[in-house]
Design a protein around this motif. Structure first.
Motif, PDB file in Angstrom:
ATOM      1  N   CYS A  46      55.548  30.266  18.883  1.00  0.00           N
ATOM      2  CA  CYS A  46      56.546  29.704  19.789  1.00  0.00           C
ATOM      3  C   CYS A  46      57.646  30.745  20.026  1.00  0.00           C
ATOM      4  CB  CYS A  46      57.135  28.403  19.239  1.00  0.00           C
ATOM      5  SG  CYS A  46      58.193  28.615  17.801  1.00  0.00           S
ATOM      6  N   ASP A  47      58.379  30.542  21.088  1.00  0.00           N
ATOM      7  CA  ASP A  47      59.437  31.477  21.457  1.00  0.00           C
ATOM      8  C   ASP A  47      60.469  31.645  20.345  1.00  0.00           C
ATOM      9  OD1 ASP A  47      58.255  31.876  23.923  1.00  0.00           O
ATOM     10  OD2 ASP A  47      59.600  30.520  24.989  1.00  0.00           O
ATOM     11  N   TRP A  50      59.162  33.827  17.396  1.00  0.00           N
ATOM     12  CA  TRP A  50      59.045  35.207  17.885  1.00  0.00           C
ATOM     13  C   TRP A  50      60.440  35.844  17.984  1.00  0.00           C
ATOM     14  CZ3 TRP A  50      55.235  38.662  19.016  1.00  0.00           C
ATOM     15  CH2 TRP A  50      55.545  39.720  19.874  1.00  0.00           C
ATOM     16  N   HIS A  51      61.360  35.117  18.574  1.00  0.00           N
ATOM     17  CA  HIS A  51      62.713  35.610  18.789  1.00  0.00           C
ATOM     18  C   HIS A  51      63.415  35.914  17.461  1.00  0.00           C
ATOM     19  CE1 HIS A  51      66.328  36.145  21.238  1.00  0.00           C
ATOM     20  NE2 HIS A  51      66.978  35.503  20.291  1.00  0.00           N
ATOM     21  N   ALA A  80      56.865  37.895  25.373  1.00  0.00           N
ATOM     22  CA  ALA A  80      56.410  36.567  24.975  1.00  0.00           C
ATOM     23  C   ALA A  80      55.765  36.637  23.591  1.00  0.00           C
ATOM     24  CB  ALA A  80      55.394  36.055  25.989  1.00  0.00           C
ATOM     25  N   PRO A  81      55.740  35.515  22.870  1.00  0.00           N
ATOM     26  CA  PRO A  81      55.101  35.491  21.557  1.00  0.00           C
ATOM     27  C   PRO A  81      53.672  36.031  21.617  1.00  0.00           C
ATOM     28  CG  PRO A  81      56.258  33.440  21.939  1.00  0.00           C
ATOM     29  CD  PRO A  81      56.294  34.210  23.236  1.00  0.00           C
TER      30      PRO A  81
END
Length: 105
Positions: A46-47, A50-51, A80-81
């Motif tokens: 998910c974002d 990843w972030h 993106a992930p």
């Protein structure tokens, strides 16, 4: 990215002097922590995950003065992930350090 390992060694030597055992211990801590964050990036689905992993990697690299990894973490933050290009670039950059934890090579 052979300069990355040299930049890390120079930053560590400037911080702790000429104590080779301490330099080796700190270098190992950086490599282990960076490898852990890259593994979290690889597993992020998910974002948010990843972030956060990219931010932690960026912060870690910045604190050790490894600008190339900082730049790659920035690139991950823009992507993106699971971005395979970013992950390959991070793996290639980390191979320069040579002493990756088992399973990260």
């Amino acid at each position: 990215m052979a300069y990355e390992s040299g930049a890390l060694n120079a930053a560590l030597a400037a911080a702790v002097g000429s104590d080779p055992a301490l330099v080796a211990e700190l270098r190992g801590a950086f490599v282990e922590s960076a490898a852990r964050q890259i593994d979290l990036l690889r597993r992020a689905r998910c974002d948010a995950n990843w972030h956060f992993a990219a931010l932690r990697l960026k912060s870690l690299a910045a604190s050790f003065g490894v600008q190339g990894i900082v730049d790659l973490a920035d690139h991950a933050l823009e992507g993106a992930p699971g971005d395979p290009v970013v992950l390959r670039q991070l793996d290639a950059a980390m191979c320069d350090f040579g002493d990756l934890p088992a399973g990260m090579q």
